[in-house]
Write an enzyme that holds these catalytic residues in place. Sequence first.
Site, short mmCIF file in Angstrom:
data_model
loop_
_atom_site.label_atom_id
_atom_site.label_comp_id
_atom_site.label_asym_id
_atom_site.label_seq_id
_atom_site.Cartn_x
_atom_site.Cartn_y
_atom_site.Cartn_z
N HIS A 48 8.22 15.54 -1.78
CA HIS A 48 7.96 16.93 -1.42
C HIS A 48 9.31 17.65 -1.38
O HIS A 48 10.18 17.27 -0.59
CB HIS A 48 7.28 17.01 -0.06
CG HIS A 48 5.97 16.28 -0.01
ND1 HIS A 48 4.78 16.89 -0.27
CD2 HIS A 48 5.70 14.97 0.24
CE1 HIS A 48 3.80 15.99 -0.16
NE2 HIS A 48 4.34 14.82 0.14
N ASP A 79 8.83 10.38 -0.59
CA ASP A 79 8.02 11.28 0.23
C ASP A 79 8.84 12.46 0.73
O ASP A 79 8.95 13.47 0.05
CB ASP A 79 7.37 10.49 1.37
CG ASP A 79 6.10 11.14 1.90
OD1 ASP A 79 5.71 12.19 1.38
OD2 ASP A 79 5.50 10.60 2.85
N ASP A 80 9.41 12.35 1.92
CA ASP A 80 10.23 13.41 2.53
C ASP A 80 11.55 12.79 2.97
O ASP A 80 11.78 12.54 4.16
CB ASP A 80 9.50 14.03 3.73
CG ASP A 80 8.20 14.68 3.33
OD1 ASP A 80 8.23 15.85 2.90
OD2 ASP A 80 7.15 14.01 3.44
N HIS A 120 6.43 10.92 -6.03
CA HIS A 120 5.90 11.32 -4.72
C HIS A 120 7.06 11.77 -3.85
O HIS A 120 7.63 11.00 -3.07
CB HIS A 120 5.16 10.13 -4.08
CG HIS A 120 4.43 10.46 -2.82
ND1 HIS A 120 3.36 9.73 -2.36
CD2 HIS A 120 4.63 11.44 -1.88
CE1 HIS A 120 2.93 10.24 -1.21
NE2 HIS A 120 3.69 11.27 -0.91
N HIS A 152 -3.07 13.20 -1.95
CA HIS A 152 -2.78 12.27 -0.86
C HIS A 152 -4.11 11.76 -0.32
O HIS A 152 -5.01 12.56 0.00
CB HIS A 152 -2.04 12.98 0.26
CG HIS A 152 -0.60 13.27 -0.03
ND1 HIS A 152 -0.17 13.88 -1.19
CD2 HIS A 152 0.53 13.02 0.70
CE1 HIS A 152 1.15 13.99 -1.15
NE2 HIS A 152 1.60 13.47 -0.03
N GLU A 209 -3.72 7.43 3.52
CA GLU A 209 -2.52 7.25 4.37
C GLU A 209 -3.00 7.17 5.82
O GLU A 209 -2.91 6.12 6.46
CB GLU A 209 -1.54 8.40 4.19
CG GLU A 209 -0.30 8.28 5.06
CD GLU A 209 0.59 9.52 5.02
OE1 GLU A 209 1.75 9.40 5.43
OE2 GLU A 209 0.12 10.61 4.61
#
Length: 340
Positions: A10, A270-271, A8, A188, A191
């Site tokens: 990006h 994630d980011d 996961h 996703h 969340e």
Amino acid sequence: MWPTAELHVHIEGTLEVPLLLTLAQRNDIALPSHDAAVLRARYEFSCLQDFLDVYYDNLAVLVHERDFADLALAYLQRAATAGVRRAEIFFDPQSHTSRGVAMGTVVRGLSRGIEQARELYGIDGALILCFLRHLGGDAAVATLREALPLREHFIGVGLDSSEVGFPPSLFREAFEIAAAEGLHRVAHAGEEGGPDYVWEALDVLGVERIDHGNRALEDAELMAVLRHRQIPLTVCPLSNVALRTASADLAEHPLPVMLDEGLLVSVHSDDPAYFGGYVDDNVAALRSAGVVSEATAGRLAANAVMSSFLDGDAKARLLDEVRAYGAARGIELLAPASAR
């Protein structure tokens, strides 16, 4: 560092400020500031949309195939130092094609970076094409059809961006096409959106993994299904804190409950350029908060490997590496339930 898989992340969210500045200069792109400290100060968010506004602004520096290759290579170099052996990387082609960047430029550039990283750092990578849910289902179908001539470069499709108001069911057609093409499917859900979004991702889109999924804890029946089917949940603790989708106190993160409930949960970044850390940073933060022990960190690494789309032999080899790492430290790891 535990060997693991990153499931996961990006790729656009790995755009660190130094590379942002380099690409802006190379492509003559104006930024709000060319002072690194000022740019980093923008990375304070009160909600998902605040983050997305900065995130999309920064993408203007990605123009040429070389830029995308450099982005992938930089992430994979950092991931390798975190123990990542396999990275299944999300990318958002719509955020680039909408700016006039060709689909082939994006996909071939990222693929080139993955190949370079495999040769330089021994890390394996694969791409998952994500649909921006705020653009709607028809745009997702058009994007997938545009990308299918490049099918050899990606292994699956996903669903990301603003969750609330854009339920998974809007993307049924795109996911049906992806399934017919033999592509893996993830989304996703849970969340910001509630458990109903997770149900739709499973029942309507037929996903094999849920990205985030924290709010599944609100629905006992859903929890039972996730546990019985061993549907992977890819959780991102530092992201949850940054976007305020979980308590600001990591000691109160739902991860321990998810593990206690027997869910196939693993930790990811994630980011990471925006949320304060890569996989190792997330695990270290959880350990500092008293949420996970060294043995639990090993369990999370094994869960990540089991949740990957590696083929059976490659998955078994990587699981053996995880267990050997644990054994050298006196930690015996049981196989996740889906491997028994």
